[in-house]
Design a protein around this motif. Sequence first.
Motif, PDB file in Angstrom:
ATOM      1  N   VAL A  45      92.621  58.722  47.511  1.00  0.00           N
ATOM      2  CA  VAL A  45      91.886  58.359  46.304  1.00  0.00           C
ATOM      3  C   VAL A  45      91.609  59.623  45.499  1.00  0.00           C
ATOM      4  CG1 VAL A  45      90.807  56.319  47.308  1.00  0.00           C
ATOM      5  CG2 VAL A  45      89.605  58.480  47.384  1.00  0.00           C
ATOM      6  N   GLU A  46      91.580  59.437  44.191  1.00  0.00           N
ATOM      7  CA  GLU A  46      91.183  60.505  43.280  1.00  0.00           C
ATOM      8  C   GLU A  46      90.201  59.896  42.298  1.00  0.00           C
ATOM      9  OE1 GLU A  46      93.956  63.531  41.682  1.00  0.00           O
ATOM     10  OE2 GLU A  46      93.404  62.653  39.740  1.00  0.00           O
ATOM     11  N   MET A  47      89.082  60.576  42.133  1.00  0.00           N
ATOM     12  CA  MET A  47      88.050  60.138  41.208  1.00  0.00           C
ATOM     13  C   MET A  47      87.856  61.237  40.180  1.00  0.00           C
ATOM     14  SD  MET A  47      85.391  58.663  44.003  1.00  0.00           S
ATOM     15  CE  MET A  47      86.044  59.456  45.457  1.00  0.00           C
ATOM     16  N   ARG A  48      87.997  60.893  38.921  1.00  0.00           N
ATOM     17  CA  ARG A  48      87.756  61.823  37.820  1.00  0.00           C
ATOM     18  C   ARG A  48      86.663  61.211  36.965  1.00  0.00           C
ATOM     19  NH1 ARG A  48      93.511  64.040  35.645  1.00  0.00           N
ATOM     20  NH2 ARG A  48      94.355  64.607  37.675  1.00  0.00           N
ATOM     21  N   TYR A  49      85.671  62.020  36.614  1.00  0.00           N
ATOM     22  CA  TYR A  49      84.618  61.478  35.764  1.00  0.00           C
ATOM     23  C   TYR A  49      83.979  62.566  34.919  1.00  0.00           C
ATOM     24  CZ  TYR A  49      81.049  63.153  39.113  1.00  0.00           C
ATOM     25  OH  TYR A  49      80.240  63.928  39.911  1.00  0.00           O
ATOM     26  N   VAL A  55      75.358  63.903  38.778  1.00  0.00           N
ATOM     27  CA  VAL A  55      76.661  64.214  39.357  1.00  0.00           C
ATOM     28  C   VAL A  55      76.658  63.711  40.793  1.00  0.00           C
ATOM     29  CG1 VAL A  55      77.125  66.216  37.890  1.00  0.00           C
ATOM     30  CG2 VAL A  55      75.933  66.538  40.052  1.00  0.00           C
ATOM     31  N   LEU A  56      77.826  63.412  41.289  1.00  0.00           N
ATOM     32  CA  LEU A  56      77.968  62.944  42.661  1.00  0.00           C
ATOM     33  C   LEU A  56      77.923  64.131  43.613  1.00  0.00           C
ATOM     34  CD1 LEU A  56      78.558  60.384  44.357  1.00  0.00           C
ATOM     35  CD2 LEU A  56      80.977  60.939  44.130  1.00  0.00           C
ATOM     36  N   GLU A  57      77.161  64.026  44.680  1.00  0.00           N
ATOM     37  CA  GLU A  57      77.146  65.061  45.710  1.00  0.00           C
ATOM     38  C   GLU A  57      78.404  64.883  46.548  1.00  0.00           C
ATOM     39  OE1 GLU A  57      73.536  65.024  47.969  1.00  0.00           O
ATOM     40  OE2 GLU A  57      72.284  65.327  46.203  1.00  0.00           O
ATOM     41  N   GLU A  90      76.385  53.420  40.461  1.00  0.00           N
ATOM     42  CA  GLU A  90      75.515  54.455  41.028  1.00  0.00           C
ATOM     43  C   GLU A  90      75.447  55.729  40.185  1.00  0.00           C
ATOM     44  OE1 GLU A  90      73.534  53.880  43.718  1.00  0.00           O
ATOM     45  OE2 GLU A  90      74.352  51.866  43.500  1.00  0.00           O
ATOM     46  N   LEU A  91      76.533  56.060  39.503  1.00  0.00           N
ATOM     47  CA  LEU A  91      76.624  57.342  38.819  1.00  0.00           C
ATOM     48  C   LEU A  91      76.398  57.233  37.303  1.00  0.00           C
ATOM     49  CD1 LEU A  91      77.247  60.284  39.512  1.00  0.00           C
ATOM     50  CD2 LEU A  91      79.665  59.771  39.200  1.00  0.00           C
ATOM     51  N   LEU A  92      76.749  56.093  36.728  1.00  0.00           N
ATOM     52  CA  LEU A  92      76.631  55.878  35.278  1.00  0.00           C
ATOM     53  C   LEU A  92      77.320  56.991  34.484  1.00  0.00           C
ATOM     54  CD1 LEU A  92      72.879  54.829  35.267  1.00  0.00           C
ATOM     55  CD2 LEU A  92      74.852  53.305  35.242  1.00  0.00           C
TER      56      LEU A  92
END
Length: 133
Positions: A45-49, A55-57, A90-92
Amino acid sequence: MSRDTRSPAPDPAPRRALLRTAANPEPGLDYLVILRAPLSTGAAVEMRYVPDREVLEAACLAAYLEALPGPDEAGPEALAAILLGDLLNELLPRWVRIIVTPPLLGELSQSIVMEDRRPGWDNPALLARLAPL
């Protein structure tokens, strides 16, 4: 008439609770965060935001990914949708793109890409720097 014999989706709250966030150190700045991880199933998986207030820990990612449904429970499209929904909830983020790459099927490679952005948010200069799909 066919009946839907699938079991109801499990409650996402325990899985989503594994996604820990921290305050964005630069909330007025548009910047890109990229996280990549392999899954125990052989997929990746790759998550780009682009973060907004949080920010996600990254340290929480391993436990969260282990809590995702396995390949018998969800195909790659469903897995991408779960990831997208969890991050949006969770991150919005201002903008997010999820890429799920299942293991090779012989010579066949596959990637599922899902993307969302907050209404009214746009930063063409930042998004133009991303490699085309």
